[in-house]
Enzyme design. Structure first.
Site, short mmCIF file in Angstrom:
data_model
loop_
_atom_site.label_atom_id
_atom_site.label_comp_id
_atom_site.label_asym_id
_atom_site.label_seq_id
_atom_site.Cartn_x
_atom_site.Cartn_y
_atom_site.Cartn_z
CG HIS A 93 20.36 13.99 -9.26
ND1 HIS A 93 20.73 14.87 -8.28
CD2 HIS A 93 21.07 12.86 -9.03
CE1 HIS A 93 21.63 14.31 -7.50
NE2 HIS A 93 21.85 13.08 -7.92
CG ASN A 94 19.86 9.93 -12.04
OD1 ASN A 94 20.63 10.88 -11.94
ND2 ASN A 94 19.85 9.14 -13.09
#
Length: 341
Positions: A243-244
């Site tokens: 994620h991210n």
């Protein structure tokens, strides 16, 4: 069957034709090639094998034609790049079944630009946008408010979660999952241990144009904001992007690579097989990471690193040689200590 004159190929790849001009009917490996197929030679090690080949057309580096007086030769500066261009000409494709299958399930509020190819057993949720010439093969799931760009192909059983945005001319291979929650949990003390509390994700994934994602790879949605895969990046099979994560343009991510949450890869980064990137790490523009390496922290632009933790590749290679000799060095060291007493 596609046919093209060698002289035309030479123009397309900006090569120099030496020898007879005739039509070829395909490309092949040296031992498998027929007379009217093109083979390629990228080093002197393959010259002898190519000289005995049935193929009468050869792609090779500049200065190699002298080794093939009885064949037609296209000399180029970069054989691999030229071969890639030629492979596109002879690629074998099955024409999609254009149209929307009556066996696809499409919720209300989906925007579809035609022509497109939506096969049986595709499921598209409300608010999704499918741009023209997109191809969705059987078993594909497109989540609510996701967007699939022009001329993008999604192969069977891929899962595109809600709010994911995929650009144009992308290829998403079978079994890919884009937009699942990242692996985020808080640990709360509980009795004699702890319990894992899920951190829910509110972000999305953005895949820019010309990206290819290999079979069974996964790209997680952001906690907040976006997980981004930059333009032209190529991802091998079985790659995990957390994620991210921010991946720049024209990256190469080879199989079994795993990238931890919030890591940043700038443009033109190359990660070899089974590389691990720790969360929040930063890899500079044009850096290369050798297979099975572990990256923690920052890697400068243009650096070549290897090992766990990853260090300058030239130093790691020397250290690897020393490591193999450690038992011998240890024996000599014990002898030295014994002689000192």
């Amino acid at each position: 069957m596609k046919k093209i004159k060698i002289s035309e190929l030479a123009k397309i790849i900006k090569g120099n034709l030496i020898g007879e001009d005739f039509e070829i009917e395909g490309i092949n490996a040296i031992p498998l090639a027929k007379e009217k197929e093109l083979i390629f030679v990228d080093s002197l090690k393959r010259v002898a094998e190519a000289q005995k080949a049935k193929a009468k057309a050869i792609l090779c580096p500049e200065g190699f034609a002298i080794h093939f007086p009885d064949k037609s030769v296209i000399e180029v500066k970069d054989v691999r790049v030229a071969f890639a261009r030629i492979s596109e000409i002879f690629k074998k494709e099955i024409e999609p079944l254009w149209g929307i299958s009556s066996q696809a399930f499409i919720e209300e509020g989906v925007k579809i630009e035609e022509p497109c190819a939506i096969y049986p057993w595709v499921y598209i949720q409300k608010g999704a946008v499918i741009k023209k010439e997109a191809v969705l093969f059987p078993g594909v799931f497109i989540g609510a408010h996701a967007e699939i760009g022009e001329n993008t192909i999604i192969f069977p059983n891929a899962v595109i979660y809600p709010y994911t945005k995929i650009g144009k001319n992308c290829i998403v291979h079978a079994g890919v999952v884009i937009g699942a929650d990242g692996f985020g949990f808080a640990q709360e003390p509980y009795e004699d241990g702890y319990q894992n509390i899920k951190i829910y994700h509110f972000g999305s994934v953005k895949i820019e144009d010309e990206v290819e994602i290999g079979a069974n790879s996964t790209i997680d949605r952001a906690v907040f904001g976006e997980t981004i895969i930059g333009e032209g990046t190529k991802i091998d099979n079985l790659v995990q992007v957390g994620h991210n994560v921010k991946v720049g343009k024209q990256n190469i991510l080879v199989s079994h690579t795993a990238i931890g949450g919030s890591a940043v890869l700038e443009d033109y980064v190359m990660l070899a097989g089974q590389v691990g990137i720790a969360p929040y790490s930063q890899i500079g523009k044009g850096a290369k990471v050798a297979a099975k390496s572990g990256v923690v922290g920052k890697i400068p632009a243009g650096a070549e690193v290897a090992g766990i933790p990853a260090i300058k590749a030239s130093i790691w290679r020397k250290a690897a040689v020393i490591f193999a000799k450690l038992p011998e060095i240890y024996r000599e060291f014990k002898k030295f200590l014994k002689n000192q007493t």
